[in-house]
Design a protein around this motif. Structure first.
Motif, PDB file in Angstrom:
ATOM      1  N   ALA A   1     125.371  61.973 114.157  1.00  0.00           N
ATOM      2  CA  ALA A   1     125.196  60.566 113.568  1.00  0.00           C
ATOM      3  C   ALA A   1     125.716  59.568 114.555  1.00  0.00           C
ATOM      4  CB  ALA A   1     126.349  60.457 112.371  1.00  0.00           C
ATOM      5  N   THR A   2     125.095  58.571 114.810  1.00  0.00           N
ATOM      6  CA  THR A   2     125.371  57.317 115.683  1.00  0.00           C
ATOM      7  C   THR A   2     125.327  56.073 114.809  1.00  0.00           C
ATOM      8  OG1 THR A   2     123.063  57.141 116.505  1.00  0.00           O
ATOM      9  CG2 THR A   2     124.625  58.399 117.958  1.00  0.00           C
ATOM     10  N   HIS A   3     125.628  56.261 113.521  1.00  0.00           N
ATOM     11  CA  HIS A   3     125.676  55.272 112.426  1.00  0.00           C
ATOM     12  C   HIS A   3     126.479  55.597 111.303  1.00  0.00           C
ATOM     13  CE1 HIS A   3     123.841  52.773 109.087  1.00  0.00           C
ATOM     14  NE2 HIS A   3     123.296  51.990 110.023  1.00  0.00           N
TER      15      HIS A   3
ATOM     16  N   GLY B   1     127.329  62.538 105.962  1.00  0.00           N
ATOM     17  CA  GLY B   1     127.608  64.041 106.385  1.00  0.00           C
ATOM     18  C   GLY B   1     128.882  64.415 106.148  1.00  0.00           C
TER      19      GLY B   1
ATOM     20  N   MET C   1     119.798  56.212 114.069  1.00  0.00           N
ATOM     21  CA  MET C   1     120.930  56.609 113.220  1.00  0.00           C
ATOM     22  C   MET C   1     121.439  57.897 113.766  1.00  0.00           C
ATOM     23  SD  MET C   1     119.944  55.240 109.396  1.00  0.00           S
ATOM     24  CE  MET C   1     118.441  55.900 109.208  1.00  0.00           C
ATOM     25  N   LEU C   2     120.452  58.803 114.346  1.00  0.00           N
ATOM     26  CA  LEU C   2     121.080  59.909 114.656  1.00  0.00           C
ATOM     27  C   LEU C   2     120.371  60.149 116.086  1.00  0.00           C
ATOM     28  CD1 LEU C   2     119.719  62.318 111.766  1.00  0.00           C
ATOM     29  CD2 LEU C   2     122.167  62.164 112.378  1.00  0.00           C
TER      30      LEU C   2
ATOM     31  N   ILE D   1     124.777  66.992 110.649  1.00  0.00           N
ATOM     32  CA  ILE D   1     124.416  65.516 110.472  1.00  0.00           C
ATOM     33  C   ILE D   1     125.571  64.976 111.089  1.00  0.00           C
ATOM     34  CG2 ILE D   1     124.359  63.622 109.032  1.00  0.00           C
ATOM     35  CD1 ILE D   1     122.763  65.349 107.102  1.00  0.00           C
TER      36      ILE D   1
ATOM     37  N   VAL E   1     125.355  57.179 108.284  1.00  0.00           N
ATOM     38  CA  VAL E   1     124.954  58.644 108.208  1.00  0.00           C
ATOM     39  C   VAL E   1     126.137  59.398 108.426  1.00  0.00           C
ATOM     40  CG1 VAL E   1     123.484  59.991 109.766  1.00  0.00           C
ATOM     41  CG2 VAL E   1     122.849  57.791 108.808  1.00  0.00           C
ATOM     42  N   LEU E   2     127.162  59.010 109.251  1.00  0.00           N
ATOM     43  CA  LEU E   2     128.465  59.770 109.523  1.00  0.00           C
ATOM     44  C   LEU E   2     129.035  60.167 108.022  1.00  0.00           C
ATOM     45  CD1 LEU E   2     130.516  61.123 111.223  1.00  0.00           C
ATOM     46  CD2 LEU E   2     131.460  58.997 111.603  1.00  0.00           C
TER      47      LEU E   2
ATOM     48  N   THR F   1     125.343  67.105 120.794  1.00  0.00           N
ATOM     49  CA  THR F   1     124.502  67.557 119.226  1.00  0.00           C
ATOM     50  C   THR F   1     124.215  68.997 119.586  1.00  0.00           C
ATOM     51  OG1 THR F   1     123.770  65.342 119.031  1.00  0.00           O
ATOM     52  CG2 THR F   1     122.569  67.055 117.673  1.00  0.00           C
TER      53      THR F   1
END
Length: 493
Positions: free
Chosen positions: A126-128, A135, A70-71, A122, A131-132, A77
């Motif tokens: 974020a790669t979900h 944030g 998810m991150l 975050i 989750v994005l 980053t």
């Protein structure tokens, strides 16, 4: 606690560090009398940001996904963490020298600032989609409070309310776009969405394009790109100047980080040469070029008729988003390197320009052009620093802003397909000179209405000179930053 969980926490260490300092601020607020907390919150915030930078250096050596994918911890980053922590530390320093942030509220300001910085971190990693969204909402909701920080000021209350309404609409659009994309692809994870889009071989229906438009609406709001830019001037004008300073750099860069990652990792794939190309059937470069053109044209033309300097800089920040989007059109290393350099240059010169506005506002109680009359002669250090920031924002040679624009325009011309966009960017830079120069004219050529003796405090002088120096140095010697940008791009998962 399992070894995997400990490893995940280690990769998330910078944000964990900020959270611990956040708890420390709560304890400090309860133990130390208000009269003695004047500079304590600022010092704790700056120490927290320094500690987070050191942890980023330590965990930034590895590039991997964590917390179930998810991150992600990669070069992008790492760069944006550095950027956010620096912005938060400088914004804290700016705020504690401003009369707009009262003594009794400085602890609350520091708490909100650190919370927002955690949310920005975050967003960058974020790669979900959920989750994005978490944030973005963490940054947005706290930003609504910060915009209305001057509770007894009607303009500040109006700014907070407008930010809340516009933000709610943008958030609703974006989450609906996420839901459509999830319904289409069956996943919220970036790699899995990419795999599905690749498997369709370009046979994408109306639902996909509708979801894309809605998602863009939410992200465009965060970076104040056309057509979701209209909130910025009103919010920047009404919010306390230190808050507007932070908004113009921190949350805007966080939105740009999310936008960059989504375009590069969801809708594009890396080539063997180290560049990127769009997935089959997803040709977004022309759309990004049009958005870039409209954003910088609207920003620059709208700034021409303004007399409030905060509104001028607000429209200016919209135009600069248009310039940065130009670098994404090429989808190659040169364009993306230019974006990273431009963000670094923009950070120093934009914070510096807003800082000068804050100093003038503290002295004269307003932010219009007339308030700047004769300030260059009354306080030469202030006037000289403002000249450096303005020339850099315009793109005058010998300043970092010129190098940033030169790199971006050069990458677009090199790509060969968007020469018109580069020419439009140059014309917009010429137009921007008109409204930027009005500020310097007022400071250096116009006489003040009332003769008064003014002195710039060492506190402000130290900070402004500290931002003006890199603005000049990066315009003359920029190789280390370009090498850093290259390392950042070579390490994107």
């Amino acid at each position: 606690m399992s070894a995997e969980t400990l490893h995940n926490i280690k990769l998330f260490a910078p944000e964990v560090c900020l959270t611990l300092f956040l708890c420390l601020l709560f304890i400090v607020d309860g133990l130390i009398p208000k009269s003695r907390t004047n500079k304590v919150p600022m010092m704790v915030t700056i120490i927290a940001c320094i500690a987070a930078v050191l942890l980023t250096c330590k965990v930034g050596t590895t590039s991997e996904a964590y917390f179930g994918g998810m991150l992600v911890n990669d070069g992008l980053t790492k760069f944006f963490r550095y950027f956010f922590f620096f912005t938060a530390a400088v914004s804290s320093y700016v705020a504690f020298g401003s009369s707009e942030i009262e003594n009794r509220s400085r602890m609350e300001f520091s708490l909100l600032l650190i919370c927002t910085t955690i949310g920005m971190g975050i967003m960058a990693g974020a790669t979900h989609l959920l989750v994005l969204y978490m944030g973005i909402e963490m940054v947005s909701i706290i930003s609504f409070v910060m915009a209305g920080f001057k509770r007894d000021n009607l303009r500040s209350n109006e700014a907070s309310f407008k930010y809340l309404v516009f933000g709610g609409v943008a958030s609703g659009l974006m989450i609906y776009g996420f839901s459509l994309l999830y319904g289409l692809t069956g996943s919220l994870n970036y790699p899995q969405i990419t795999a599905y889009l690749s498997s369709t071989q370009g046979n994408l229906g109306l639902v996909f394009w509708l979801s894309l438009v809605l998602i863009y609406g939410g992200l465009a709001y965060k970076i104040s790109a056309f057509p979701m830019h209209f909130w910025a001037p009103d919010v920047y004008e009404g919010a306390p100047t230190p808050v507007a300073t932070f908004f113009s750099v921190g949350p805007k860069a966080a939105g740009f980080a999310a936008f960059l990652r989504m375009v590069l990792t969801v809708f594009a794939a890396k080539t063997a040469e180290g560049n990127w190309q769009m997935l089959p059937g997803i040709s977004l470069t022309s759309a990004i070029a049009v958005i870039s053109a409209l954003t910088m044209v609207v920003g620059n033309l709208s700034a021409i008729g303004q007399t409030n300097v905060k509104r001028i800089l607000a429209y200016s920040s919209i135009a600069h988003v248009g310039y940065m989007l130009m670098g994404l059109v090429t989808l190659d290393r040169s364009g993306l390197t230019a974006i990273i350099f431009y963000l670094i240059a923009y950070c120093a010169m934009n914070i510096g320009a807003f800082w000068v506005v804050g100093v003038v506002s503290n002295l004269r109680g307003r932010e219009d052009l007339d308030a700047f009359r004769g300030m260059g002669w009354s306080m030469p250090v202030l006037g000289t620093c403002m000249g450096v920031f303005i020339f850099s924002l315009t793109g005058i040679p010998m300043f970092s802003g010129f190098i940033g624009k030169f790199l971006i325009f050069g990458s677009v011309i090199k790509s060969g397909g968007f020469l018109w966009l580069a020419l439009l960017g140059v014309l917009n830079s010429v137009v921007s000179l008109y409204y930027y120069i009005k500020i310097l004219k007022s400071m250096w050529l116009d006489k003040p209405e009332i003769a008064e003796s003014l002195t710039l405090s060492p506190y402000h002088a130290f900070g402004l000179v500290g931002l003006a120096i890199p603005t000049v140095v990066l315009g003359l010697y920029f190789t280390p930053i370009l090498e850093f940008a290259e390392r950042t791009l070579s390490n994107i998962l």
